[in-house]
Write an enzyme that holds these catalytic residues in place. Structure first.
Site, PDB file in Angstrom:
ATOM      1  N   ASP A   8     137.106 105.167  25.011  1.00 26.27           N
ATOM      2  CA  ASP A   8     136.169 105.668  24.022  1.00 26.27           C
ATOM      3  C   ASP A   8     135.341 106.755  24.693  1.00 26.27           C
ATOM      4  O   ASP A   8     135.656 107.192  25.810  1.00 26.27           O
ATOM      5  CB  ASP A   8     135.324 104.535  23.428  1.00 26.27           C
ATOM      6  CG  ASP A   8     134.332 103.927  24.401  1.00 26.27           C
ATOM      7  OD1 ASP A   8     134.289 104.337  25.588  1.00 26.27           O
ATOM      8  OD2 ASP A   8     133.581 103.018  23.988  1.00 26.27           O
ATOM      9  N   CYS A  65     136.044 101.495  28.349  1.00 29.15           N
ATOM     10  CA  CYS A  65     134.853 101.703  27.523  1.00 29.15           C
ATOM     11  C   CYS A  65     133.646 101.412  28.405  1.00 29.15           C
ATOM     12  O   CYS A  65     133.774 101.363  29.630  1.00 29.15           O
ATOM     13  CB  CYS A  65     134.877 100.849  26.253  1.00 29.15           C
ATOM     14  SG  CYS A  65     134.700  99.075  26.463  1.00 29.15           S
ATOM     15  N   THR A  67     131.788  98.624  28.907  1.00 22.98           N
ATOM     16  CA  THR A  67     131.887  97.357  29.646  1.00 22.98           C
ATOM     17  C   THR A  67     133.326  96.897  29.820  1.00 22.98           C
ATOM     18  O   THR A  67     133.586  96.006  30.620  1.00 22.98           O
ATOM     19  CB  THR A  67     131.131  96.230  28.925  1.00 22.98           C
ATOM     20  OG1 THR A  67     131.737  96.021  27.650  1.00 22.98           O
ATOM     21  CG2 THR A  67     129.648  96.543  28.788  1.00 22.98           C
ATOM     22  N   HIS A  98     149.473  85.437  36.913  1.00 26.13           N
ATOM     23  CA  HIS A  98     149.434  84.174  36.166  1.00 26.13           C
ATOM     24  C   HIS A  98     149.521  84.348  34.651  1.00 26.13           C
ATOM     25  O   HIS A  98     150.001  83.442  33.971  1.00 26.13           O
ATOM     26  CB  HIS A  98     148.156  83.411  36.499  1.00 26.13           C
ATOM     27  CG  HIS A  98     148.098  82.943  37.921  1.00 26.13           C
ATOM     28  ND1 HIS A  98     147.097  82.118  38.362  1.00 26.13           N
ATOM     29  CD2 HIS A  98     148.893  83.183  38.992  1.00 26.13           C
ATOM     30  CE1 HIS A  98     147.280  81.868  39.651  1.00 26.13           C
ATOM     31  NE2 HIS A  98     148.371  82.511  40.057  1.00 26.13           N
ATOM     32  N   HIS A 133     153.542  79.320  35.150  1.00 23.99           N
ATOM     33  CA  HIS A 133     152.744  80.257  34.365  1.00 23.99           C
ATOM     34  C   HIS A 133     153.483  80.743  33.124  1.00 23.99           C
ATOM     35  O   HIS A 133     152.859  81.064  32.111  1.00 23.99           O
ATOM     36  CB  HIS A 133     152.319  81.441  35.225  1.00 23.99           C
ATOM     37  CG  HIS A 133     151.585  81.030  36.456  1.00 23.99           C
ATOM     38  ND1 HIS A 133     150.357  80.417  36.419  1.00 23.99           N
ATOM     39  CD2 HIS A 133     151.926  81.130  37.761  1.00 23.99           C
ATOM     40  CE1 HIS A 133     149.967  80.158  37.656  1.00 23.99           C
ATOM     41  NE2 HIS A 133     150.895  80.581  38.492  1.00 23.99           N
TER      42      HIS A 133
END
Length: 145
Positions: A8, A65, A67, A98, A133
């Site tokens: 963004d 972005c 965060t 994993h 996994h």
């Protein structure tokens, strides 16, 4: 490796650093936007990168972005995407080993340029371990149905 990348307006400043770094490592990178720091909505770029990864034209995707949270949440709404937001390398590595993540999200307001490169390194170098996994990843996929 072919990597789709998007951001963004807040992630726009970190994105060229990551693109240049990926290209230095020999990866082919396609930028799906944003193309400037003008305000945009991150779900639009999550969708573009996620669809590119799902098309199998790209091996992995990276989203950026402020965060990493919003852009990863949006990407995870798309069937088949396992996006992870990471602010340190260990989680990036284990997310691939994993959880077989196919998109890495970074927060430009959370990690600096050098730490972002370290996170990208660990994520790109890691391989899905399969085994115990694989069953868990399969169960995650069934949650999408």
């Amino acid at each position: 490796m072919k990597i789709a990348i998007g951001s963004d307006h807040v992630g726009f400043e970190l994105k060229p650093t990551i693109i240049d770094y990926l290209e230095e490592l020999g990866h082919k990178v396609t930028d799906f936007g944003a193309k400037s720091s003008a305000r945009v909505d991150y779900p639009d770029y999550s969708k573009k990168v996620a669809e590119a990864v799902l098309s199998e034209d790209f091996d992995r995707g990276i989203l950026i972005c402020g965060t990493g949270v919003g852009i990863s949440i949006a990407a995870n709404k798309i069937h088949g995407i396992r996006a992870v937001v990471c602010s340190e390398p260990y989680s990036a590595k284990l997310s691939k080993e994993h959880n077989n993540t196919n998109i890495l999200a970074l927060g430009s307001r959370v990690v600096g340029k050098e730490l972002a490169k370290m996170i990208v390194d660990e994520w790109l170098e890691a391989e899905f371990e399969g085994g115990r996994h694989a069953n868990r990843v399969e169960k995650i996929a069934k949650l999408e149905e």
